[in-house]
Design an enzyme around this catalytic site. Structure first.
Site, PDB file in Angstrom:
ATOM      1  N   HIS A 266      37.006  25.598  41.811  1.00 27.11           N
ATOM      2  CA  HIS A 266      37.868  25.083  41.234  1.00 27.11           C
ATOM      3  C   HIS A 266      38.948  23.684  41.329  1.00 27.11           C
ATOM      4  O   HIS A 266      38.077  23.672  42.392  1.00 27.11           O
ATOM      5  CB  HIS A 266      39.081  25.991  41.982  1.00 27.11           C
ATOM      6  CG  HIS A 266      40.448  25.956  41.278  1.00 27.11           C
ATOM      7  ND1 HIS A 266      41.245  25.184  41.428  1.00 27.11           N
ATOM      8  CD2 HIS A 266      40.818  27.289  40.289  1.00 27.11           C
ATOM      9  CE1 HIS A 266      42.421  25.500  40.440  1.00 27.11           C
ATOM     10  NE2 HIS A 266      41.844  26.405  39.939  1.00 27.11           N
TER      11      HIS A 266
ATOM     12  N   GLU B 180      37.641  25.435  33.124  1.00 25.51           N
ATOM     13  CA  GLU B 180      39.200  25.047  32.898  1.00 25.51           C
ATOM     14  C   GLU B 180      39.809  23.328  32.994  1.00 25.51           C
ATOM     15  O   GLU B 180      39.339  22.427  33.264  1.00 25.51           O
ATOM     16  CB  GLU B 180      39.345  25.586  34.428  1.00 25.51           C
ATOM     17  CG  GLU B 180      39.428  26.575  34.460  1.00 25.51           C
ATOM     18  CD  GLU B 180      40.252  27.667  36.609  1.00 25.51           C
ATOM     19  OE1 GLU B 180      41.259  28.392  35.692  1.00 25.51           O
ATOM     20  OE2 GLU B 180      40.260  26.768  37.038  1.00 25.51           O
TER      21      GLU B 180
HETATM   22  P1  PGA Z   1      47.475  28.037  35.449  1.00 26.93           P
HETATM   23  O1  PGA Z   1      46.103  27.789  36.504  1.00 26.93           O
HETATM   24  O2  PGA Z   1      47.103  29.206  35.219  1.00 26.93           O
HETATM   25  O3  PGA Z   1      49.025  27.954  36.109  1.00 26.93           O
HETATM   26  O4  PGA Z   1      47.178  26.648  34.448  1.00 26.93           O
HETATM   27  C1  PGA Z   1      45.196  27.882  36.149  1.00 26.93           C
HETATM   28  C2  PGA Z   1      43.791  28.147  37.251  1.00 26.93           C
HETATM   29  O5  PGA Z   1      43.921  26.753  38.094  1.00 26.93           O
HETATM   30  O6  PGA Z   1      43.140  29.107  37.546  1.00 26.93           O
END
Ligand code: PGA
Length: 258
Positions: free
Chosen positions: A99, A171
């Site tokens: 992450h 992401e």
């Molecule tokens: P968010 O986070 O939906 O608050 O943007 C997503 C994540 O970090 O997995």
């Protein structure tokens, strides 16, 4: 072409929700989100709330619990850390790796992410590996280079058999917690890059069956268009997953024909 992956709706609670708060969430969420055969739900609570979540969803075969991070060693003198096997013992069947908050705040570089994925697989958990570019990298035209490097590092280390069992989350770092969502075409483009790297090592059919989730400011208002984007097999939701009604709305979206 092989079948597409079953759509996945994943909640990443980050450093929120104690065990009592996790139980209260499930009390509201579970009745609001009855099981559906065409989708699965994952919840990634903090490690201390894993047992509460795993126990709370035990009757729901469509929902699984996962750990947000594991240490890259199997065990040892690493105060404050959680091993993959410990998470499995607390009821996790999935684990996040890579992450962007771990990469940025804790120095998880590609090498460490690779070692963590190895521990996750060893413990019999399913890895959900997160990749994505920063704003500076995107603006410098390095999107493809970054994704190829991040995905390639993991694929090169785990070997083809395990590689087919990995799940990915794209992401974009600039969309996480910022309220700024990638457009469906941004998401489709990046997912295409990730799938292309997978296809180079697994072949197009096997790569087509791997789930690639989108994450970054997903909310009830944008879930339908994101799930309709090419190559998006699900979502990883941070902020909006903390509210049972919002996450239930996200998980209940009408899916486009696949
Ligand atoms: P968010 O986070 O939906 O608050 O943007 C997503 C994540 O970090 O997995």
């Amino acid at each position: 072409m092989s079948a597409r992956a079953v759509p996945l709706f994943a909640a990443n609670w980050k450093m929120y929700k104690s065990p009592p708060e996790a139980r209260a969430f499930l009390e509201a969420f579970l009745p609001a989100c009855p099981p559906r055969p065409d989708r699965r739900i994952l919840v990634f609570p903090s490690a201390v709330s894993l047992e509460a979540v795993a126990g709370g969803v035990a009757e729901r075969t469509d929902i699984a619990a996962g750990v947000q991070d594991v240490h890259e060693e199997a065990e040892g003198a690493h105060t404050g850390s959680v091993s993959a096997a410990m998470a499995a013992g607390a009821g996790a069947t999935w684990a996040l790796a890579g992450h962007s908050e771990r990469r940025r705040e804790f120095g998880d570089d590609d090498g460490r992410v690779v070692r963590k994925v190895g521990r996750i697989l060893e413990a019999g958990l399913r890895p959900l590996v997160c990749v994505g570019e920063t704003l500076a990298e995107r603006e410098a035209g390095q999107l493809e280079q970054v994704l190829v490097r991040q995905v390639g590092a993991v694929l090169g280390a785990v070997g083809p058999a395990a590689a087919a069992g990995l799940t990915w989350a794209y992401e974009p770092v600039w969309a996480i917690g910022t309220g700024r969502t990638a457009s469906p075409s941004d998401a489709a483009g990046a997912h295409g890059i990730v799938r292309g790297v997978l296809a180079d090592s697994l072949g197009a059919d096997a790569a087509g069956a791997v789930a690639i989730l989108y994450g970054g400011s997903v909310k009830p208002a944008n879930i339908a268009e994101l799930m309709a984007a090419d190559g998006v097999d699900g979502v990883l939701v941070g902020g909006a997953s903390l509210d049972p009604a919002a996450f239930a709305a996200i998980c209940s979206v009408t899916l486009p024909p696949r």
